[in-house]
Design an enzyme around this catalytic site. Structure first.
Site: not given
Ligand code: UT7
Length: 314
Positions: A109, A239, A269
């Site tokens: 990226c 980005h 993204n």
């Molecule tokens: O381009 C390269 C660089 N990329 C990045 O920098 C990405 C950086 N990371 C992020 O943007 C975020 O970490 C994400 C958007 C990928 C995820 O957001 P988050 O707030 O960190 O969520 P998480 O992965 O900690 O998940 C929180 C909860 C989980 O459920 P529990 O374990 O709390 O019950 C996930 O299973 O959200 C759940 N979850 C979803 N729920 C509904 C994960 N994906 C989804 C989804 N819909 N699509």
């Protein structure tokens, strides 16, 4: 001393859209979760890497007023080429009727931002007179739609700029910063298994923290090296990984959030394409005008980052 300038921008997005409602029908997720956690509402999907790159490059060239004979290089930043050989840049060069050098560059990226710094160095050295720099990715071709944690993030697209030598060195690129932390490369990967990219794998939460940290440090380094303050920066083209990352970086730098141009709601993204897509939006709606100081900041897999402070000459 000779400098370099950014003189035009062009973009290409596929026609087809993948909305949050489409994901609600496909997997256990909600529009509310996606918008509140990422800021994304829809992504554009389809096309080929070479086709998107060519369309964006052609638009940038047409808008530049630079004679095709003066283009000495095409650099394409991508992590999703149609083929490993030939390079995407070779296809773009041929499609545009150019006969100059052409190569691809992969810094995930951060690729477009790496390419701008690379081309700046070649322009300043006198090795080339002008170049087309493209950031393009077809991330949906490398997305695992069984993984709701990553599938909802990615879209396809391309953006390009034309850069020219600035003989007086008085306008254009003022400073740059570039780095990679290969020790943390396992946090974000697109592994190739049995010859196929199986999808993006990442530890989103840890990645989020690293990305905010590196983006803040890189942006700060570039602005300091330019000898200016953030109050002189008209727009930050960063980005588009997550709206919350853009907001967190702005807050850590004490810069108003709306200085960070955002297109993520309608593109998702798009990896290497996202910085020029943001630049094009800002130029298109008049937020960035010729003579304005801008900051380009890319960050992503590697983990890699690169920033450039430039006076926009479009
Ligand atoms: O381009 C390269 C660089 N990329 C990045 O920098 C990405 C950086 N990371 C992020 O943007 C975020 O970490 C994400 C958007 C990928 C995820 O957001 P988050 O707030 O960190 O969520 P998480 O992965 O900690 O998940 C929180 C909860 C989980 O459920 P529990 O374990 O709390 O019950 C996930 O299973 O959200 C759940 N979850 C979803 N729920 C509904 C994960 N994906 C989804 C989804 N819909 N699509």
């Amino acid at each position: 001393m000779t400098g370099s300038r950014l003189v035009s921008v062009g973009t290409a997005l596929p026609d087809d859209r993948l909305t949050n409602a489409d994901f609600e029908a496909m997997m256990e997720t909600t529009d509310e979760w996606i918008v509140s956690r990422t800021g994304i509402r829809e992504r554009r999907v389809g096309g080929t890497t070479t086709g998107l790159a060519t369309d964006a490059a052609r638009q940038a060239l047409d808008r530049s007023g630079v004679d095709r004979d003066r283009i000495d290089l095409v650099v394409v930043a991508t992590q999703t080429p149609d083929d490993l050989c030939p390079s995407t840049a070779a296809g773009v060069q041929h499609a545009l009727g150019l006969t100059c050098g052409a190569f691809d560059l992969n810094a995930a990226c951060a690729g477009f931002s790496y390419a701008v710094v690379t081309v700046h160095a070649m322009l300043v050295s006198g090795a080339i007179r002008a170049a087309v720099v493209v950031g393009v990715d077809r991330m949906t071709a490398a997305t695992d739609y069984e993984d709701r944690g990553t599938a909802i993030l990615f879209g396809d697209g391309a953006g390009a700029v034309v850069m020219t030598a600035d003989p007086a060195g008085t306008v254009g690129v003022r400073s740059w910063d570039m780095g990679t932390d290969g020790g943390h490369s396992d946090i974000l990967t697109s592994p190739i298994k049995d010859g196929t990219i199986t999808g993006v794998e990442m530890d989103g939460k840890i990645l989020f923290k690293h990305m905010v940290g590196y983006a803040v440090e890189s942006a700060r380094a570039a602005v300091e090296r330019a000898g200016i303050g953030f109050d002189s920066v008209r727009a930050v083209l960063a980005h588009q990984a997550n709206q919350r990352i853009l907001d967190a970086v702005a807050d850590r730098l004490s810069v108003p959030r709306d200085t960070f141009v955002s297109v993520i709601a309608h593109t998702g993204n798009t990896s290497a394409a996202s910085v020029p897509l943001a630049l094009d939006a800002a130029v298109g709606d008049g937020r960035v005008r010729s003579g304005d100081t801008i900051l380009l900041t890319g960050f992503g897999g590697g983990l890699s980052w690169a920033s450039t402070v430039a006076v926009w000459q479009g």
